[in-house]
Enzyme design. Structure first.
Site, short mmCIF file in Angstrom:
data_model
loop_
_atom_site.label_atom_id
_atom_site.label_comp_id
_atom_site.label_asym_id
_atom_site.label_seq_id
_atom_site.Cartn_x
_atom_site.Cartn_y
_atom_site.Cartn_z
N CYS A 139 0.86 -1.19 0.00
CA CYS A 139 0.00 0.00 0.00
C CYS A 139 0.89 1.23 0.00
O CYS A 139 1.94 1.24 0.65
CB CYS A 139 -0.89 0.01 1.24
SG CYS A 139 -2.10 1.36 1.27
N GLU A 184 -5.03 0.28 -0.87
CA GLU A 184 -6.04 1.34 -0.88
C GLU A 184 -6.89 1.12 -2.14
O GLU A 184 -6.44 1.39 -3.26
CB GLU A 184 -5.34 2.71 -0.90
CG GLU A 184 -6.24 3.88 -1.24
CD GLU A 184 -7.53 3.97 -0.42
OE1 GLU A 184 -7.51 3.78 0.81
OE2 GLU A 184 -8.58 4.21 -1.03
N SER A 187 -13.39 0.30 1.70
CA SER A 187 -12.82 1.12 2.76
C SER A 187 -11.70 1.98 2.19
O SER A 187 -10.83 1.48 1.48
CB SER A 187 -12.27 0.20 3.86
OG SER A 187 -11.72 0.95 4.91
N SER A 245 -11.71 5.66 6.58
CA SER A 245 -10.77 5.48 7.69
C SER A 245 -10.38 6.86 8.21
O SER A 245 -9.47 7.49 7.70
CB SER A 245 -9.54 4.71 7.21
OG SER A 245 -9.94 3.43 6.78
N LEU A 246 -11.10 7.29 9.23
CA LEU A 246 -10.90 8.67 9.70
C LEU A 246 -9.83 8.71 10.80
O LEU A 246 -8.87 9.45 10.70
CB LEU A 246 -12.23 9.24 10.21
CG LEU A 246 -12.26 10.75 10.31
CD1 LEU A 246 -12.22 11.40 8.93
CD2 LEU A 246 -13.48 11.24 11.08
N HIS A 247 -10.06 7.96 11.85
CA HIS A 247 -9.11 7.75 12.95
C HIS A 247 -8.89 8.95 13.87
O HIS A 247 -8.32 8.79 14.94
CB HIS A 247 -7.76 7.22 12.45
CG HIS A 247 -7.88 5.94 11.68
ND1 HIS A 247 -8.61 4.86 12.12
CD2 HIS A 247 -7.40 5.57 10.46
CE1 HIS A 247 -8.55 3.88 11.22
NE2 HIS A 247 -7.83 4.29 10.21
N CYS A 297 -7.05 -6.50 11.42
CA CYS A 297 -6.92 -5.24 10.68
C CYS A 297 -5.53 -4.67 10.84
O CYS A 297 -5.05 -4.52 11.96
CB CYS A 297 -7.87 -4.18 11.23
SG CYS A 297 -9.57 -4.53 10.96
N1 SAH Z 1 -6.64 1.39 2.66
C1 SAH Z 1 -7.98 1.18 3.11
C2 SAH Z 1 -8.34 -0.26 3.41
C3 SAH Z 1 -7.36 -1.12 4.16
S1 SAH Z 1 -7.24 -1.07 5.89
C4 SAH Z 1 -8.26 2.04 4.30
O1 SAH Z 1 -7.34 2.59 4.87
O2 SAH Z 1 -9.42 2.19 4.64
C5 SAH Z 1 -8.77 -1.43 6.65
C6 SAH Z 1 -8.93 -0.71 7.99
O3 SAH Z 1 -8.00 -1.21 8.98
C7 SAH Z 1 -8.65 0.78 7.87
O4 SAH Z 1 -9.62 1.48 8.57
C8 SAH Z 1 -7.30 0.89 8.54
O5 SAH Z 1 -7.04 2.19 8.98
C9 SAH Z 1 -7.43 -0.10 9.65
N2 SAH Z 1 -6.15 -0.44 10.28
C10 SAH Z 1 -4.94 -0.41 9.73
N3 SAH Z 1 -4.00 -0.79 10.61
C11 SAH Z 1 -4.64 -1.07 11.75
C12 SAH Z 1 -4.22 -1.54 13.02
N4 SAH Z 1 -2.94 -1.77 13.28
N5 SAH Z 1 -5.15 -1.73 13.98
C13 SAH Z 1 -6.46 -1.50 13.71
N6 SAH Z 1 -6.92 -1.07 12.52
C14 SAH Z 1 -6.02 -0.86 11.55
#
Ligand code: SAH
Length: 369
Positions: free
Chosen positions: A126, A181, A214, A237-239, A360
């Site tokens: 990615c 992505e 996502s 994926s806002l976070h 994830c």
């Molecule tokens: N690139 C895309 C899809 C892949 S990740 C995206 O970012 O949405 C799928 C989800 O897992 C995303 O929300 C990502 O932020 C989350 N994620 C990535 N690493 C993680 C981790 N170490 N712990 C929990 N969630 C995580």
């Protein structure tokens, strides 16, 4: 932000040979002519592939040996399983697979009481470089082809049907939450979405309602997806709701800010009628503060509207070498409470597959392979 590794249509380097699943139904006539068979033979082949989930030409005994030989080039082995692992009492099953050029990627199949979900990859590696995600640490190797994306679904559906999750199960849900992505591999992902949701023999006939794409928040691509008439669920994926922190957690935020991403989410929800999911990995002392929960709720109300959005909290899955950890349970509970207090729906995702590095953000096949 010229330093961002933003790859919208990466080079074709290493792309696999053409596969039946790469073809739109409208392309089948030309492909049939190339192979020297009438078009209905491709429809027969598609019925085997999408309807019966088989990619073994020799098993298609309703076709003569001569026809099978002519059709064989359209079913090259794209996704070859390398290792498979199960955990969670057999209800989580991870598959590491190899592409034709040695590229490694992963998919994860999960059984829940009411559904079976496969988490698939859209890219090998990615380019989005989110610091808490294992895949993001290795960079982008290449885009996956439509066939490689679709064949992950076929193999998962066949494995579920054949009982790999304990009992025969129908695959109902697909989430593009594996490696990559999806909106940075836009054309191939959209073609895959059509194969996944079209009825057999054009596709697997899985309801678009069960499919989630996502994204880190590539605004122009979200707007494009909205126009595709594919009412799949969008997950953003806002976070974190504030730009200052998001600039570091999700580096693409330097290009499209939180409010722009949320506005794109609102447009998506309005056009498709689908609720947008907001993904939020809770990281201890980084983004788990009460004020962030309040701000998140407020921003979602303002930009999307409470009836059109749902927050999905993901306890952080620590990745190797990371200094970050999941938030303590009481902090998580307080966060949920405060988001809900703003009127926004909020749930915590169960974490599957942790002990087999299938949770994830743990998918990093280029290293583990
Ligand atoms: N690139 C895309 C899809 C892949 S990740 C995206 O970012 O949405 C799928 C989800 O897992 C995303 O929300 C990502 O932020 C989350 N994620 C990535 N690493 C993680 C981790 N170490 N712990 C929990 N969630 C995580």
């Amino acid at each position: 932000m010229s330093s961002l590794p933003l790859v919208f249509d990466a080079p074709r380097r290493g792309m696999p040979p053409r596969h039946l699943a790469d073809l739109a139904p409208a392309d089948r006539a030309a492909a049939a002519a190339d192979l020297g068979v009438p078009k209905f033979r491709l429809d027969q082949l598609a019925r085997h592939y999408f309807g019966r989930l088989t990619a073994d030409v020799d098993a298609m005994t309703d076709l003569s040996a001569d026809v099978r030989d002519k059709l064989r080039p359209l079913l090259p082995a794209l996704v070859t399983p390398v290792t498979e692992k199960s955990c969670d009492d057999g209800e989580t099953h991870k598959m590491l697979w190899r592409g034709h050029d040695g590229t490694l990627a992963e998919s994860v199949l999960m059984r829940y009481p009411d559904r079976a979900t496969v988490c698939i990859s859209s890219q090998a590696g990615c380019g989005m470089a989110c610091p808490f995600c294992a895949t993001g640490q290795g960079g982008l190797q290449r885009n996956l082809s439509t066939g490689e994306i679709v064949d992950q679904v076929r193999q998962a559906a066949a494995a579920a049907r054949d009982g790999v999750l304990g009992e025969p199960t129908r695959l109902s849900n697909i989430v593009f939450m594996g490696m990559g992505e999806p909106l940075a591999n836009y054309k191939r992902v959209v073609a895959a979405l059509r194969r996944i949701t079209s009825p057999s023999p054009d596709g697997f006939g899985i309801s678009a309602r069960g499919v989630t794409v996502s994204t880190v928040g590539l605004v122009p691509a979200i707007d494009r997806l909205r126009e595709e008439e594919l009412p799949v669920t969008l997950a953003i994926s806002l976070h974190t709701p504030d730009d200052e922190l998001r600039d570091t957690l999700v580096p693409v935020n330097n290009r499209w800010k939180v409010s722009e991403v949320l506005d794109a989410g609102r447009r998506y929800a309005t056009t498709t009628g689908r609720r947008v999911s907001i993904e939020y990995a809770l990281i201890r002392d980084i983004n788990d503060h009460g004020w962030r929960a309040d701000l998140l709720g407020k921003m979602l109300r303002q930009h999307i509207g409470t009836s059109r959005v749902h927050v999905n909290l993901i306890p952080l899955n620590p990745t190797p070498g990371s200094k970050w950890d999941a938030s303590p349970k009481p902090v998580e509970e307080e966060f949920v409470r405060r988001v809900r207090a703003t009127g926004v729906a909020c749930t915590v995702r169960d974490t599957r597959g942790q002990e087999i590095d299938a949770a994830c953000g743990q998918l990093a096949a280029s290293h583990s392979g």
